[in-house]
Enzyme design. Structure first.
Site, PDB file in Angstrom:
ATOM      1  N   LYS A 198     -18.227  -7.520  16.997  1.00  0.00           N
ATOM      2  CA  LYS A 198     -18.639  -6.124  17.200  1.00  0.00           C
ATOM      3  C   LYS A 198     -20.104  -6.046  17.650  1.00  0.00           C
ATOM      4  O   LYS A 198     -20.430  -5.323  18.577  1.00  0.00           O
ATOM      5  CB  LYS A 198     -18.471  -5.306  15.899  1.00  0.00           C
ATOM      6  CG  LYS A 198     -17.039  -5.304  15.357  1.00  0.00           C
ATOM      7  CD  LYS A 198     -16.924  -4.448  14.097  1.00  0.00           C
ATOM      8  CE  LYS A 198     -17.742  -4.960  12.910  1.00  0.00           C
ATOM      9  NZ  LYS A 198     -17.335  -6.314  12.421  1.00  0.00           N
ATOM     10  N   ARG A 220     -15.560   2.292   7.665  1.00  0.00           N
ATOM     11  CA  ARG A 220     -14.922   1.088   7.120  1.00  0.00           C
ATOM     12  C   ARG A 220     -13.926   1.425   6.029  1.00  0.00           C
ATOM     13  O   ARG A 220     -13.343   0.507   5.438  1.00  0.00           O
ATOM     14  CB  ARG A 220     -15.996   0.160   6.548  1.00  0.00           C
ATOM     15  CG  ARG A 220     -16.442  -0.933   7.501  1.00  0.00           C
ATOM     16  CD  ARG A 220     -17.541  -1.745   6.843  1.00  0.00           C
ATOM     17  NE  ARG A 220     -17.589  -3.080   7.343  1.00  0.00           N
ATOM     18  CZ  ARG A 220     -18.550  -3.562   8.129  1.00  0.00           C
ATOM     19  NH1 ARG A 220     -19.533  -2.788   8.520  1.00  0.00           N
ATOM     20  NH2 ARG A 220     -18.533  -4.809   8.510  1.00  0.00           N
ATOM     21  N   ARG A 237     -22.582 -18.535  12.691  1.00  0.00           N
ATOM     22  CA  ARG A 237     -23.453 -17.438  13.155  1.00  0.00           C
ATOM     23  C   ARG A 237     -24.905 -17.670  12.752  1.00  0.00           C
ATOM     24  O   ARG A 237     -25.196 -18.077  11.633  1.00  0.00           O
ATOM     25  CB  ARG A 237     -22.966 -16.101  12.582  1.00  0.00           C
ATOM     26  CG  ARG A 237     -23.958 -14.964  12.837  1.00  0.00           C
ATOM     27  CD  ARG A 237     -23.359 -13.587  12.776  1.00  0.00           C
ATOM     28  NE  ARG A 237     -22.734 -13.267  11.505  1.00  0.00           N
ATOM     29  CZ  ARG A 237     -22.024 -12.166  11.299  1.00  0.00           C
ATOM     30  NH1 ARG A 237     -21.828 -11.297  12.281  1.00  0.00           N
ATOM     31  NH2 ARG A 237     -21.487 -11.941  10.122  1.00  0.00           N
ATOM     32  N   ARG A 286     -27.420 -15.439   7.806  1.00  0.00           N
ATOM     33  CA  ARG A 286     -27.411 -14.244   6.950  1.00  0.00           C
ATOM     34  C   ARG A 286     -26.991 -14.625   5.535  1.00  0.00           C
ATOM     35  O   ARG A 286     -26.090 -15.436   5.349  1.00  0.00           O
ATOM     36  CB  ARG A 286     -26.419 -13.213   7.514  1.00  0.00           C
ATOM     37  CG  ARG A 286     -27.062 -12.193   8.417  1.00  0.00           C
ATOM     38  CD  ARG A 286     -26.058 -11.332   9.136  1.00  0.00           C
ATOM     39  NE  ARG A 286     -25.036 -10.732   8.279  1.00  0.00           N
ATOM     40  CZ  ARG A 286     -24.093  -9.905   8.729  1.00  0.00           C
ATOM     41  NH1 ARG A 286     -24.062  -9.574  10.018  1.00  0.00           N
ATOM     42  NH2 ARG A 286     -23.199  -9.404   7.930  1.00  0.00           N
ATOM     43  N   ARG A 315     -15.683 -10.598   1.843  1.00  0.00           N
ATOM     44  CA  ARG A 315     -15.797  -9.606   2.925  1.00  0.00           C
ATOM     45  C   ARG A 315     -14.479  -9.477   3.669  1.00  0.00           C
ATOM     46  O   ARG A 315     -14.076  -8.379   4.054  1.00  0.00           O
ATOM     47  CB  ARG A 315     -16.930  -9.994   3.869  1.00  0.00           C
ATOM     48  CG  ARG A 315     -18.300  -9.674   3.258  1.00  0.00           C
ATOM     49  CD  ARG A 315     -19.427 -10.367   3.959  1.00  0.00           C
ATOM     50  NE  ARG A 315     -19.518 -10.044   5.365  1.00  0.00           N
ATOM     51  CZ  ARG A 315     -20.060 -10.848   6.278  1.00  0.00           C
ATOM     52  NH1 ARG A 315     -20.556 -12.015   5.925  1.00  0.00           N
ATOM     53  NH2 ARG A 315     -20.104 -10.478   7.526  1.00  0.00           N
TER      54      ARG A 315
END
Ligand code: ADP
Ligand code: ADP
Length: 223
Positions: free
Chosen positions: A16, A91, A130, A163, A174
């Site tokens: 996203k 969400r 990531r 992160r 998550r």
């Protein structure tokens, strides 16, 4: 220009942010990424940030009323008629209902919800690799989208970091949260005939191309 009000929907790590950055450049629309907004609030130590911090660290969703307030404020300030891109909001179904009510109040409506479809296995690969830049939040992947110099952001030269919530045990939570609370939005927006699926498993350029062609169809229809 049409009031192109778009939502980017998809599991964590689906792309996203990567696609949102590109879309924002292409369309020059206001772009609201709730994850980025919340991380900035945590860094600044605002009231919202202090509340959000513990939820984010665990990989839980922050309470609806907190995030709804944040978005309502942004949309209220956003120039009407110039469109917007929402990344990471809504969400939950209550968030989607609150968004509908807020847009009603502003006399605006959603144009499309773009679902970036990616399998759970691919998501784990993407999130574990990531890296984000410490200053600007620019997004990289050690394998799929590496920077020119290892550990350094191509755009602003700041350090690339992992992160906190990209650690494996948090990622699992998550993903669970996504399936339980966010996936119901797929049928919510299908019922409103707003849902558009994009195959997110292709490489970033191809995904961007699918989104671009979808958006140009919408712009023509809206014309
Ligand atoms: P990702 O890009 O991996 O999907 P985000 O950066 O969008 O993750 O979000 C990071 C965290 O911020 C989420 O795990 C959640 O704790 C919080 N968050 C972001 N958006 C929302 C939202 N709409 N509702 C509740 N919590 C949110
Ligand atoms: P989200 O905002 O949905 O959490 P990101 O845009 O941050 O997702 O992407 C998650 C990770 O996957 C990043 O490391 C990014 O570089 C990488 N990535 C994004 N899109 C693709 C793609 N189409 N193919 C391979 N890797 C991708």
């Amino acid at each position: 220009m049409p009031d192109l009000n778009l939502i980017l929907l998809g599991p964590p790590g689906s792309g996203k942010g990567t696609q949102g950055e590109r879309l924002q450049e292409d369309l020059e629309l206001p772009y609201y990424a709730t994850g980025d907004i919340l991380r900035a609030a945590v860094k600044e130590g605002t009231e919202v940030g202090q509340t959000a911090r513990e939820y984010m660290e665990r990989g839980d969703l922050v309470p609806d009323e907190v995030i709804i307030g944040v978005i309502a404020e942004r949309l209220g300030d956003s120039p009407a008629g110039h469109g917007f891109i929402l990344d990471g909001f809504p969400r939950t179904v209550p968030q989607a209902e609150a968004l509908d009510a807020e847009l009603d109040k502003l006399g605006r409506q959603l144009e499309a919800v773009i679902l970036i479809d990616v399998s759970d296995d691919e998501i784990i690969r993407r999130i574990t690799g990531r890296r984000v830049c410490a200053d600007g939040g620019h997004i990289y992947h050690v394998e799929f989208s590496p920077p020119e110099t290892e550990g350094v952001c191509d755009i602003d030269g700041s350090e690339l970091v992992v992160r906190d919530d990209d650690r494996p045990e948090v990622v699992r939570n998550r993903l669970d949260q996504y399936h339980e609370k966010t996936a119901p939005l797929v049928s919510y927006y299908e019922k409103q005939a707003l849902l558009n699926r994009v195959d997110g498993s292709a490489d970033p350029d191809q995904v961007a191309e699918s989104i671009r062609s979808l958006v140009s169809t919408l712009s023509l229809e809206e014309g």
